[in-house]
Every structure is written in structure tokens, then in C-alpha cells.
Design an enzyme around this catalytic site. Structure first.
Site, PDB file in Angstrom:
ATOM      1  CE1 TYR A 146      -3.664   2.537   0.585  1.00 19.73           C
ATOM      2  CE2 TYR A 146      -2.442   3.237   2.530  1.00 19.73           C
ATOM      3  CZ  TYR A 146      -3.468   3.431   1.618  1.00 19.73           C
ATOM      4  OH  TYR A 146      -4.288   4.531   1.740  1.00 19.73           O
ATOM      5  CG  ASP A 241       5.659   3.683   1.004  1.00 19.34           C
ATOM      6  OD1 ASP A 241       5.938   4.364   2.009  1.00 19.34           O
ATOM      7  OD2 ASP A 241       4.501   3.519   0.579  1.00 19.34           O
ATOM      8  CE  LYS A 269       0.901   4.809   8.426  1.00 19.16           C
ATOM      9  NZ  LYS A 269       0.943   3.958   7.254  1.00 19.16           N
TER      10      LYS A 269
END
Ligand SMILES: *Cc1c(COP(=O)(O)O)cnc(C)c1O
Length: 432
Positions: A146, A241, A269
């Protein structure tokens, strides 16, 4: 036993009147596990408390950012100090330079960096930059990874492995995914085939170097090495990522653990310490193509927001100074081993893994999956029951079998013991 949650139920009904699905991000709605999501009122350390007064050991940690636990005093102090000086200016601040310097110091593959407001923005911008830098359009991503909800990433495999993908969501035009290729994770042969056919057209390969959005899957060393090698040969930009794995699996993220330098890295995050932040950075030569220095456009009204920088800097500095990763990894390992024992005692097939403070639990599988297809072989009916059994006993796992779990430095021996007692009860009940 069913925990009474009248206030969460009322709030969910109320929110659903005005917010689609009652939530601002889909997985929060408990769609994959059924039932009513808990509405959270407060959090402290490893614990969150819902509107009905129930307390839970939190293994979501806001989906990753809260590695220091909730309400860490240093982060709160940094936020308070910045609040006194203003919330947002839309003009540059020293904090942004400090953040950029710190990120480049912590991650050796970063020479320059740009702050954005989410992981989604980071990956969208990194892809645009890779395309602008290479003058090519195609991108290779991996099934089950994702990269946020940007159009080009919302793709499922085309009819054959070497065909371009089709959108997974209405609203994404086929034209937005016509340059996106997909391959199975950990499948070097498939990647080699993609490069043989499309290598000259590839602007970028993007990968979660430890995959945390199809539960939790480690890369094979040779898989990441193959990506590096093929990108070097074809001139495609290798994007790691690390929005989730960055500062989560170790001090230098997955790229440190596997000792591979990507050309670009996306972050999010943890780098925002719980505020909405993303970042992307990498080789100076590529980053120089970004506006206003170069022609590739990218911008953000609130990018580099001082409150967000203050929280992120305090979080990263505290991590750097306290170096908690060995202890976090040991505790996470202990947790997964406890689950393994509980499952064995209950006679339930189980596989589990820990990478730094990130973990994956697979119920009904005998061995760890290597890719999405293997994750999907786990027992889909078991997870919702285990999730609710744990929730009733005060343990908040991610409400989906396709999400990794996270520990914070505030998850101590007492929390682990309480979690494993709940796990034993839940699994015993299930197999009784
Ligand atoms: C969470 C995540 C994103 C998206 O970040 P948002 O801040 O939710 O937009 C992108 N990539 C990975 C690997 C993630 O885990």
C-alpha cells in the site's frame, strides 16, 4: 461476555449521519471484523480509553506513529512550546531545516528531503519526481503493498503479469493506472520479466521494503538486491516506501536492516510524532529537480507546519537519544512467541513474525507467507473472532487481518503479560 458500549454505539450512529461510514479512514469502521468501532476519548502510554470508559492496550498506535507511547512528555513539551509561538505561518522556519538535517543524518540514503502532510502525498510526489527526473511514465509496484490512496497506486494486476494494471476503485480513471505494472512480492523472476519487457519505460519501482499493509511480510534479501540491481541497470528510480517501516523496524528503517540504499525514500507516521506529516527524500541529483529549484511541481499550504515539525523532531530526537530499538525488538519477539505458545496450546495452526517493533500474526497458517496470495490462505473466519475476543479482554489489535501490529516503548512486561493472558483465554474459547 459482551462489553456494553452504549456511548460508542450512539457516537457511531451520530457520526454516520454526516460522515460516510462514520469514519474518516475506512479501516477504522470495523468493516473487516464486524461490530461497532470504539470511539476513543483519551490515551496514555500503551493504553487508550474509549467513550464508555473501557481501557485497552493499544497495538495500533495511531497506525504506527506513537512509537514513544501516547502523551510522551518530551513531545508534549515541544508542542506546548511551539503553541506559544504560533500555529502556522506559511513561511519558512528553522524547524524545517532542523528536521531536514536530522532526517538526512539519521538515514544515510537521504541527501535532501521535502516535507509534506501525509504518506499519500509523499508517495504521489516521489512518483511524480521520479517521472520528471527520468522522463518516463511507467511504475512497478507489488501486489499487497500500500502506498497511500493516490490514483496511480490503486491498482490490481492486469490479466497477465506483464500487463498494465486496472483500477481497484471507481473514480480512478483507467488512464491513471495505465502506466502501473504489478508483480507479486518477493518474486524476483517476475521482476526480471517486467524489466526485460518494460525496463526502458520504467520511471520507478516502489516497494515497502518490509511490507506492513498485507499483515507483515519480510522481503527476501535477494529480492531487494534484485530491485536495486535492475534499477541501476535500467535507470529506473528505486523508491523505498518506508512510511510505516521508517524508524519503526530500526534506527535506519528497513534500508538499514537490509543494507540497501534506495534512490528515494518516502516517510510518514513516526516522522510526525502523531501529527499529519509525510516526507520524501533521497539523492541530491534527483531532489534538485523539485520546484522551486527544478521544474517538477510540488507544494503544500501546511507542509512543514511548525507544530508538526516540533512533534516530529521531539519524537525522532528522543528515539535517537534513547536508542530503544533492541529493547523494542526483544519485547515484540516475546509477544509473538507468547502468541505462538498460546496457539500451540490451543491446537491452532499459527505463524507469527516480529521486525523491530512491528509484528504479524497469522491464524490458520503453518508457515510465514511470502506474498499476498499466501497471506490470503490464512483462515479468514478466525480473525474477527480473535479480534473481538481480545477487544473484550482489553487488547486493541488492528481491526483487520491485513494490518501489522505495533508496540511502543511504553508496552512493558505487565502489558505483554496481560495481552498473552487474554490471548490464551481467547484461543481456548475459540477451540473449546
Ligand atoms: C500509511 C502508509 C501510507 C499512506 O500514508 P497516509 O499518511 O495514510 O497517507 C503509504 N505507504 C505506506 C507503506 C503506509 O504504511
Amino acid at each position: 461476555m459482551t462489553q456494553p458500549i452504549p456511548r460508542s454505539e450512539a457516537l457511531f450512529a451520530r457520526a454516520g449521519e454526516r460522515i460516510p461510514g462514520g469514519v474518516n479512514s475506512p479501516v477504522r469502521a470495523f468493516g473487516a471484523v464486524g461490530g461497532t468501532p470504539r470511539f476513543i476519548e483519551s490515551a496514555d502510554g500503551a493504553w487508550i480509553r474509549d467513550a464508555d470508559g473501557h481501557a485497552y492496550i493499544d497495538y495500533i498506535g495511531s497506525w504506527g506513529p506513537m512509537i514513544l507511547g501516547h502523551q510522551h512528555p518530551t513531545v508534549l513539551e515541544a508542542l506546548r512550546a511551539q503553541l506559544e509561538r504560533g500555529i502556522s505561518y506559511g513561511a519558512p522556519t528553522a524547524l524545517e531545516a532542523e528536521m531536514a538535517e536530522l532526517l538526512c543524518m539519521l538515514l544515510p540514503s537521504l541527501e535532501r528531503v521535502r516535507m509534506v502532510n501525509s504518506g499519500t502525498e509523499a508517495t504521489m510526489s516521489a512518483l511524480r519526481l521520479a517521472r520528471g527526473y527520468t522522463g518516463r511514465d511507467a511504475v512497478l509496484k507489488f501486489e499487497g503493498c500500500y502506498h497511500g490512496h493516490g490514483d496511480a497506486f490503486l491498482v490490481k494486476a492486469g490479466s497477465g503479469a506483464l500487463t498494465f494494471g486496472v483500477p481497484t476503485s471507481p473514480g480512478v480513471p483507467a488512464s491513471a493506472t495505465q502506466h502501473t505494472l504489478t508483480a507479486p512480492y518477493n518474486d524476483s523472476a517476475a521482476v526480471e520479466a517486467v524489466f526485460a519487457e518494460h525496463g526502458d519505460a520504467l520511471a520507478a519501482v516502489i516497494v515497502e521494503p518490509i511490507a506492513g499493509n498485507m499483515n507483515c511480510i519480510a522481503p527476501e534479501r535477494e529480492f531487494l538486491a534484485t530491485l536495486r540491481q535492475l534499477c541501476d541497470r535500467s535507470g529506473a528510480v528505486l523508491i523505498f516506501d518506508e512510511v510505516m517501516s521508517g524508524f519503526r523496524v530500526g534506527p535506519q528503517g528497513a534500508q538499514g536492516l537490509y543494507d540497501i540504499q534506495p534512490d528515494l525514500t518516502t516517510l510518514g507516521k513516526i516522522v510526525g510524532g502523531g501529527l499529519p506529516v509525510g516526507a520524501f527524500g533521497g539523492r541530491a541529483e534527483i531532489m534538485a529537480r523539485l520546484a522551486p529549484e527544478g521544474p517538477v511541481y510540488q507544494a503544500g499550504t501546511l507542509s512543514g507546519n511548525p507544530l508538526a515539525m516540533a512533534a516530529g523532531l521531539a519524537t525522532l530526537r528522543t528515539l535517537h537519544e534513547t536508542d530503544p530499538w533492541a529493547q523494542l525488538a526483544a519485547r515484540t519477539h516475546e509477544l509473538v512467541e507468547g502468541w505462538r505458545q498460546a496457539a500451540a496450546d490451543a491446537g491452532l495452526p499459527f505463524a507469527g513474525c516480529a521486525h523491530g517493533s512491528m509484528f504479524g500474526l497469522y491464524f490458520g497458517l503453518e508457515s510465514l507467507p511470502r506474498n499476498l496470495a499466501e497471506v490470503q490462505q490464512a483462515d479468514a473466519a478466525l480473525f474477527p473472532r480473535i479480534f473481538h475476543g481480545m477487544l473484550e479482554r482489553g487488547v486493541y489489535l488492528a481491526p483487520s487481518a491485513y494490518e501489522a501490529g505495533f508496540l511502543s516503548v511504553r508496552h512493558g512486561p505487565a502489558e505483554i503479560a496481560q495481552t498473552l493472558a487474554a490471548a490464551r483465554e481467547t484461543l481456548a474459547e475459540l477451540t473449546a
